[in-house]
Write a protein that holds these residues in place. Structure first.
Motif, PDB file in Angstrom:
ATOM      1  N   MET A 214       0.842  -1.179   0.000  1.00 42.85           N
ATOM      2  CA  MET A 214       0.000   0.000   0.000  1.00 42.85           C
ATOM      3  C   MET A 214       0.886   1.241   0.000  1.00 42.85           C
ATOM      4  SD  MET A 214      -2.768   1.331   2.838  1.00 42.85           S
ATOM      5  CE  MET A 214      -3.668  -0.188   2.766  1.00 42.85           C
ATOM      6  N   SER A 215       0.552   2.192  -0.836  1.00 41.40           N
ATOM      7  CA  SER A 215       1.326   3.421  -0.892  1.00 41.40           C
ATOM      8  C   SER A 215       1.109   4.247   0.382  1.00 41.40           C
ATOM      9  CB  SER A 215       0.927   4.242  -2.115  1.00 41.40           C
ATOM     10  OG  SER A 215      -0.424   4.651  -2.017  1.00 41.40           O
ATOM     11  N   ALA A 216       2.057   5.127   0.619  1.00 41.76           N
ATOM     12  CA  ALA A 216       1.964   6.050   1.742  1.00 41.76           C
ATOM     13  C   ALA A 216       2.172   7.459   1.207  1.00 41.76           C
ATOM     14  CB  ALA A 216       3.000   5.711   2.799  1.00 41.76           C
ATOM     15  N   HIS A 217       1.515   8.393   1.833  1.00 42.61           N
ATOM     16  CA  HIS A 217       1.577   9.782   1.399  1.00 42.61           C
ATOM     17  C   HIS A 217       2.173  10.645   2.504  1.00 42.61           C
ATOM     18  CE1 HIS A 217      -1.097   9.088  -2.085  1.00 42.61           C
ATOM     19  NE2 HIS A 217      -1.455   8.067  -1.332  1.00 42.61           N
ATOM     20  N   MET A 218       2.794  11.733   2.080  1.00 48.02           N
ATOM     21  CA  MET A 218       3.344  12.692   3.028  1.00 48.02           C
ATOM     22  C   MET A 218       2.943  14.084   2.555  1.00 48.02           C
ATOM     23  SD  MET A 218       7.294  13.285   4.232  1.00 48.02           S
ATOM     24  CE  MET A 218       7.910  13.976   2.709  1.00 48.02           C
TER      25      MET A 218
ATOM     26  N   LYS B 122      15.134   8.615  -5.045  1.00 47.70           N
ATOM     27  CA  LYS B 122      16.010   7.520  -4.612  1.00 47.70           C
ATOM     28  C   LYS B 122      15.291   6.589  -3.638  1.00 47.70           C
ATOM     29  CE  LYS B 122      20.298   6.496  -2.242  1.00 47.70           C
ATOM     30  NZ  LYS B 122      21.486   7.004  -1.574  1.00 47.70           N
ATOM     31  N   TYR B 123      14.368   7.143  -2.848  1.00 39.79           N
ATOM     32  CA  TYR B 123      13.623   6.357  -1.861  1.00 39.79           C
ATOM     33  C   TYR B 123      12.253   5.935  -2.394  1.00 39.79           C
ATOM     34  CZ  TYR B 123      17.410   7.237   1.256  1.00 39.79           C
ATOM     35  OH  TYR B 123      18.676   7.260   1.823  1.00 39.79           O
ATOM     36  N   GLY B 124      12.080   6.010  -3.705  1.00 43.08           N
ATOM     37  CA  GLY B 124      10.848   5.535  -4.345  1.00 43.08           C
ATOM     38  C   GLY B 124       9.720   6.534  -4.342  1.00 43.08           C
ATOM     39  N   GLY B 125      10.006   7.764  -3.964  1.00 45.67           N
ATOM     40  CA  GLY B 125       8.954   8.758  -3.850  1.00 45.67           C
ATOM     41  C   GLY B 125       8.757   9.580  -5.095  1.00 45.67           C
ATOM     42  N   ASP B 126       7.610  10.225  -5.162  1.00 48.44           N
ATOM     43  CA  ASP B 126       7.277  11.157  -6.222  1.00 48.44           C
ATOM     44  C   ASP B 126       7.027  12.501  -5.549  1.00 48.44           C
ATOM     45  OD1 ASP B 126       6.604  12.206  -8.718  1.00 48.44           O
ATOM     46  OD2 ASP B 126       4.493  11.651  -8.480  1.00 48.44           O
ATOM     47  N   TYR B 127       7.673  13.535  -6.028  1.00 47.91           N
ATOM     48  CA  TYR B 127       7.674  14.861  -5.416  1.00 47.91           C
ATOM     49  C   TYR B 127       6.768  15.778  -6.215  1.00 47.91           C
ATOM     50  CZ  TYR B 127      10.051  19.137  -3.691  1.00 47.91           C
ATOM     51  OH  TYR B 127      10.374  20.351  -3.140  1.00 47.91           O
TER      52      TYR B 127
ATOM     53  N   GLU C 215       7.634   3.228   5.638  1.00 48.04           N
ATOM     54  CA  GLU C 215       9.053   2.978   5.900  1.00 48.04           C
ATOM     55  C   GLU C 215       9.925   3.743   4.912  1.00 48.04           C
ATOM     56  OE1 GLU C 215      12.176  -0.696   6.557  1.00 48.04           O
ATOM     57  OE2 GLU C 215      10.300  -1.096   5.499  1.00 48.04           O
ATOM     58  N   ALA C 216       9.527   3.784   3.648  1.00 44.86           N
ATOM     59  CA  ALA C 216      10.291   4.527   2.643  1.00 44.86           C
ATOM     60  C   ALA C 216      10.311   6.021   2.981  1.00 44.86           C
ATOM     61  CB  ALA C 216       9.716   4.291   1.251  1.00 44.86           C
ATOM     62  N   ILE C 217       9.192   6.542   3.475  1.00 43.37           N
ATOM     63  CA  ILE C 217       9.149   7.951   3.887  1.00 43.37           C
ATOM     64  C   ILE C 217      10.110   8.183   5.045  1.00 43.37           C
ATOM     65  CG2 ILE C 217       7.739   9.776   4.918  1.00 43.37           C
ATOM     66  CD1 ILE C 217       5.346   8.609   3.381  1.00 43.37           C
ATOM     67  N   ARG C 218      10.062   7.327   6.055  1.00 45.67           N
ATOM     68  CA  ARG C 218      10.944   7.489   7.207  1.00 45.67           C
ATOM     69  C   ARG C 218      12.413   7.367   6.796  1.00 45.67           C
ATOM     70  NH1 ARG C 218       7.574   3.827   9.164  1.00 45.67           N
ATOM     71  NH2 ARG C 218       5.734   4.590  10.200  1.00 45.67           N
ATOM     72  N   ASP C 219      12.703   6.419   5.885  1.00 47.74           N
ATOM     73  CA  ASP C 219      14.078   6.274   5.390  1.00 47.74           C
ATOM     74  C   ASP C 219      14.532   7.551   4.695  1.00 47.74           C
ATOM     75  OD1 ASP C 219      14.163   3.696   6.396  1.00 47.74           O
ATOM     76  OD2 ASP C 219      13.879   2.734   4.445  1.00 47.74           O
ATOM     77  N   PHE C 220      13.667   8.127   3.879  1.00 45.86           N
ATOM     78  CA  PHE C 220      13.991   9.393   3.217  1.00 45.86           C
ATOM     79  C   PHE C 220      14.236  10.492   4.242  1.00 45.86           C
ATOM     80  CE2 PHE C 220      11.862  13.436   2.155  1.00 45.86           C
ATOM     81  CZ  PHE C 220      12.865  13.978   1.361  1.00 45.86           C
ATOM     82  N   LEU C 221      13.296  10.683   5.161  1.00 46.58           N
ATOM     83  CA  LEU C 221      13.408  11.763   6.139  1.00 46.58           C
ATOM     84  C   LEU C 221      14.657  11.651   7.007  1.00 46.58           C
ATOM     85  CD1 LEU C 221       9.699  12.045   7.323  1.00 46.58           C
ATOM     86  CD2 LEU C 221      10.957  13.680   5.890  1.00 46.58           C
ATOM     87  N   ASN C 222      15.109  10.427   7.263  1.00 45.36           N
ATOM     88  CA  ASN C 222      16.262  10.201   8.132  1.00 45.36           C
ATOM     89  C   ASN C 222      17.562   9.947   7.371  1.00 45.36           C
ATOM     90  OD1 ASN C 222      14.789  10.383  10.623  1.00 45.36           O
ATOM     91  ND2 ASN C 222      13.873   8.422  10.087  1.00 45.36           N
TER      92      ASN C 222
END
Length: 99
Positions: A1-5, A30-35, A65-72
């Motif tokens: 499931m996708s996650a949004h920020m 790099k962390y699989g996100g779309d900006y 998890e991908a969001i947290r990896d990006f943020l950190n």
């Protein structure tokens, strides 16, 4: 499931945003996100009482998890510091719909 920020930015001086915007999108990818930075105009608040941000960034990632990896991440850290020197940011993370 996708996650949004959603990142809500509160700043008076945007002199730093060029450096931030030139570098952060590739780190997000790099962390699989779309900006998708959305702040091209006046932000309205038709309901509620929260402060109106001066900018809003919306993102979609493959997971929380991908969001947290990006943020950190080490790559993002200098831009967090740059952003935090010039603004206040509120960040929300939530799951996407599964239908």
């Amino acid at each position: 499931m996708s996650a949004h920020m959603i990142a809500m930015l509160y700043a008076e001086d945007f002199s730093w945003i060029g450096e931030y915007s030139a570098n952060v999108p590739q780190i997000v990818r790099k962390y699989g996100g779309d900006y998708d930075f959305v702040s091209a105009g006046i932000i309205e608040r038709p309901e509620g009482e929260m402060p109106i941000p001066t900018g809003i960034g919306t993102f979609i990632f493959p997971s929380r998890e991908a969001i947290r990896d990006f943020l950190n991440s080490e790559e993002y850290r200098p831009y967090v510091e740059l952003r935090n020197r010039h603004s206040k940011t509120e960040i929300l993370i939530f799951d996407g719909r599964s239908d």
